[in-house]
Design a protein around this motif. Structure first.
Motif, PDB file in Angstrom:
ATOM      1  N   PHE A  15      -5.540 -49.027  51.266  1.00 15.34           N
ATOM      2  CA  PHE A  15      -5.311 -47.725  51.884  1.00 15.34           C
ATOM      3  C   PHE A  15      -4.573 -47.795  53.212  1.00 15.34           C
ATOM      4  O   PHE A  15      -4.651 -46.878  54.018  1.00 15.34           O
ATOM      5  CB  PHE A  15      -6.653 -47.008  52.081  1.00 15.34           C
ATOM      6  CG  PHE A  15      -7.417 -46.841  50.801  1.00 15.34           C
ATOM      7  CD1 PHE A  15      -6.978 -45.967  49.824  1.00 15.34           C
ATOM      8  CD2 PHE A  15      -8.558 -47.589  50.571  1.00 15.34           C
ATOM      9  CE1 PHE A  15      -7.672 -45.823  48.640  1.00 15.34           C
ATOM     10  CE2 PHE A  15      -9.263 -47.447  49.390  1.00 15.34           C
ATOM     11  CZ  PHE A  15      -8.820 -46.565  48.420  1.00 15.34           C
ATOM     12  N   GLY A  16      -3.880 -48.898  53.499  1.00 24.95           N
ATOM     13  CA  GLY A  16      -3.089 -48.991  54.720  1.00 24.95           C
ATOM     14  C   GLY A  16      -3.847 -49.498  55.930  1.00 24.95           C
ATOM     15  O   GLY A  16      -3.375 -49.374  57.048  1.00 24.95           O
ATOM     16  N   VAL A  37       4.151 -52.395  56.527  1.00 29.20           N
ATOM     17  CA  VAL A  37       3.347 -53.215  55.614  1.00 29.20           C
ATOM     18  C   VAL A  37       2.439 -52.286  54.823  1.00 29.20           C
ATOM     19  O   VAL A  37       1.626 -51.568  55.397  1.00 29.20           O
ATOM     20  CB  VAL A  37       2.506 -54.261  56.382  1.00 29.20           C
ATOM     21  CG1 VAL A  37       1.604 -55.025  55.421  1.00 29.20           C
ATOM     22  CG2 VAL A  37       3.403 -55.205  57.149  1.00 29.20           C
ATOM     23  N   GLN A  38       2.611 -52.284  53.503  1.00 23.86           N
ATOM     24  CA  GLN A  38       1.792 -51.428  52.655  1.00 23.86           C
ATOM     25  C   GLN A  38       1.079 -52.221  51.567  1.00 23.86           C
ATOM     26  O   GLN A  38       0.003 -51.857  51.137  1.00 23.86           O
ATOM     27  CB  GLN A  38       2.653 -50.349  52.011  1.00 23.86           C
ATOM     28  CG  GLN A  38       3.274 -49.420  53.020  1.00 23.86           C
ATOM     29  CD  GLN A  38       4.245 -48.459  52.367  1.00 23.86           C
ATOM     30  OE1 GLN A  38       4.492 -48.508  51.170  1.00 23.86           O
ATOM     31  NE2 GLN A  38       4.808 -47.570  53.161  1.00 23.86           N
ATOM     32  N   SER A  62       6.883 -62.439  56.750  1.00 18.74           N
ATOM     33  CA  SER A  62       6.538 -62.072  58.122  1.00 18.74           C
ATOM     34  C   SER A  62       5.103 -62.490  58.384  1.00 18.74           C
ATOM     35  O   SER A  62       4.235 -62.333  57.525  1.00 18.74           O
ATOM     36  CB  SER A  62       6.673 -60.566  58.340  1.00 18.74           C
ATOM     37  OG  SER A  62       8.007 -60.158  58.140  1.00 18.74           O
ATOM     38  N   VAL A  63       4.866 -63.013  59.579  1.00 15.91           N
ATOM     39  CA  VAL A  63       3.530 -63.438  59.982  1.00 15.91           C
ATOM     40  C   VAL A  63       3.150 -62.656  61.230  1.00 15.91           C
ATOM     41  O   VAL A  63       3.863 -62.688  62.237  1.00 15.91           O
ATOM     42  CB  VAL A  63       3.480 -64.956  60.258  1.00 15.91           C
ATOM     43  CG1 VAL A  63       2.094 -65.373  60.706  1.00 15.91           C
ATOM     44  CG2 VAL A  63       3.908 -65.734  59.022  1.00 15.91           C
ATOM     45  N   TRP A  64       2.027 -61.946  61.150  1.00 20.17           N
ATOM     46  CA  TRP A  64       1.525 -61.118  62.240  1.00 20.17           C
ATOM     47  C   TRP A  64       0.199 -61.692  62.730  1.00 20.17           C
ATOM     48  O   TRP A  64      -0.580 -62.217  61.944  1.00 20.17           O
ATOM     49  CB  TRP A  64       1.282 -59.694  61.754  1.00 20.17           C
ATOM     50  CG  TRP A  64       2.480 -58.992  61.208  1.00 20.17           C
ATOM     51  CD1 TRP A  64       3.022 -59.126  59.962  1.00 20.17           C
ATOM     52  CD2 TRP A  64       3.285 -58.039  61.881  1.00 20.17           C
ATOM     53  NE1 TRP A  64       4.111 -58.309  59.822  1.00 20.17           N
ATOM     54  CE2 TRP A  64       4.291 -57.622  60.989  1.00 20.17           C
ATOM     55  CE3 TRP A  64       3.247 -57.476  63.162  1.00 20.17           C
ATOM     56  CZ2 TRP A  64       5.248 -56.683  61.336  1.00 20.17           C
ATOM     57  CZ3 TRP A  64       4.201 -56.538  63.498  1.00 20.17           C
ATOM     58  CH2 TRP A  64       5.188 -56.151  62.592  1.00 20.17           C
ATOM     59  N   LEU A  65      -0.084 -61.540  64.018  1.00 29.48           N
ATOM     60  CA  LEU A  65      -1.349 -61.983  64.609  1.00 29.48           C
ATOM     61  C   LEU A  65      -2.033 -60.794  65.266  1.00 29.48           C
ATOM     62  O   LEU A  65      -1.401 -60.015  65.980  1.00 29.48           O
ATOM     63  CB  LEU A  65      -1.105 -63.076  65.651  1.00 29.48           C
ATOM     64  CG  LEU A  65      -2.325 -63.533  66.453  1.00 29.48           C
ATOM     65  CD1 LEU A  65      -3.372 -64.180  65.545  1.00 29.48           C
ATOM     66  CD2 LEU A  65      -1.909 -64.490  67.556  1.00 29.48           C
ATOM     67  N   HIS A  66      -3.327 -60.672  65.028  1.00 24.53           N
ATOM     68  CA  HIS A  66      -4.141 -59.636  65.667  1.00 24.53           C
ATOM     69  C   HIS A  66      -5.275 -60.342  66.397  1.00 24.53           C
ATOM     70  O   HIS A  66      -6.173 -60.893  65.763  1.00 24.53           O
ATOM     71  CB  HIS A  66      -4.700 -58.674  64.622  1.00 24.53           C
ATOM     72  CG  HIS A  66      -5.155 -57.376  65.193  1.00 24.53           C
ATOM     73  ND1 HIS A  66      -6.196 -57.270  66.076  1.00 24.53           N
ATOM     74  CD2 HIS A  66      -4.688 -56.124  65.000  1.00 24.53           C
ATOM     75  CE1 HIS A  66      -6.367 -56.008  66.397  1.00 24.53           C
ATOM     76  NE2 HIS A  66      -5.462 -55.288  65.760  1.00 24.53           N
ATOM     77  N   GLN A  67      -5.211 -60.371  67.719  1.00 24.83           N
ATOM     78  CA  GLN A  67      -6.243 -61.026  68.524  1.00 24.83           C
ATOM     79  C   GLN A  67      -7.513 -60.184  68.525  1.00 24.83           C
ATOM     80  O   GLN A  67      -7.449 -58.963  68.593  1.00 24.83           O
ATOM     81  CB  GLN A  67      -5.768 -61.214  69.971  1.00 24.83           C
ATOM     82  CG  GLN A  67      -4.675 -62.233  70.115  1.00 24.83           C
ATOM     83  CD  GLN A  67      -5.168 -63.657  69.879  1.00 24.83           C
ATOM     84  OE1 GLN A  67      -6.349 -63.960  69.947  1.00 24.83           O
ATOM     85  NE2 GLN A  67      -4.239 -64.535  69.588  1.00 24.83           N
TER      86      GLN A  67
END
Length: 190
Positions: A15-16, A37-38, A62-67
């Motif tokens: 659901f996003g 990004v879906q 693509s590589v994303w980081l969420h601290q």
């Protein structure tokens, strides 16, 4: 499912957003996905405190980081670490089995987003990409029978271990000691 990250367990939804459960406070946390990004992504725990999101949009990884720091539930948002194309390497490695198509599927991601396994359903090839060095390797080619089932998702469970493996010393019991003594006596020549 990922191991707990900073006291939170995260689950991918369709659901996003990513849903997290704060184990200490027994509350839910929603992390919105990065813009664009879906689908076709997987999560990986980040060393320290955070989560990685690896996504494939056609042949663009693509590589994303969420601290995840403090009690703000990671309000800092997603940070794009890097993005690059694997189209040329995949086409070269697939060789004669290459069938052009529009996409790769993210099949599995290792801890700390060190590597990703990608499925190219049209060619029946599984690729491994070491994300830091951007080295692409062909790791599996489906047989003709396996290739017929393109709609079946590939399941990969990466296992990491120390190398070389260290095995415990054998534990020799009393029965084994007496047996060894008897064998030694049998082969003693006078």
């Amino acid at each position: 499912m990922l191991p707990p990250v900073h006291g939170k367990v995260f689950v991918v939804t369709g659901f996003g957003y990513t849903l997290g459960l704060d184990l200490a406070a027994a509350t839910f946390v929603m992390l919105q996905l990065p813009a664009g990004v879906q689908y076709n992504y997987m999560l990986s725990s980040a060393e320290g405190s955070g989560i990685y999101l690896v996504t494939a949009d056609r042949f663009q990884l693509s590589v994303w980081l969420h601290q995840m720091t403090g009690d703000n539930h990671g309000a800092g948002g997603w940070l794009l670490m890097y993005t690059f194309s694997v189209l040329e390497a995949c086409a070269r490695l697939a060789g004669d089995s290459w069938v052009p198509c529009e996409y790769l599927n993210v099949a599995a991601v290792g801890d700390n987003a060190d590597f990703v396994f990608l499925d190219h359903p049209s060619s029946g090839v599984i690729f491994s990409v070491h994300l830091n060095s951007r080295v692409v390797k062909k790791v599996y080619q489906r047989t003709a029978d396996e290739h017929e089932c393109r709609s079946v998702a590939v399941r990969i469970s990466p296992v990491m271990t120390i190398w070389p493996p260290i095995f415990p010393a054998p534990n020799i019991g009393h029965d084994q000691e007496s047996c060894m003594l008897d064998i030694k006596n049998l082969f003693t020549f006078q």
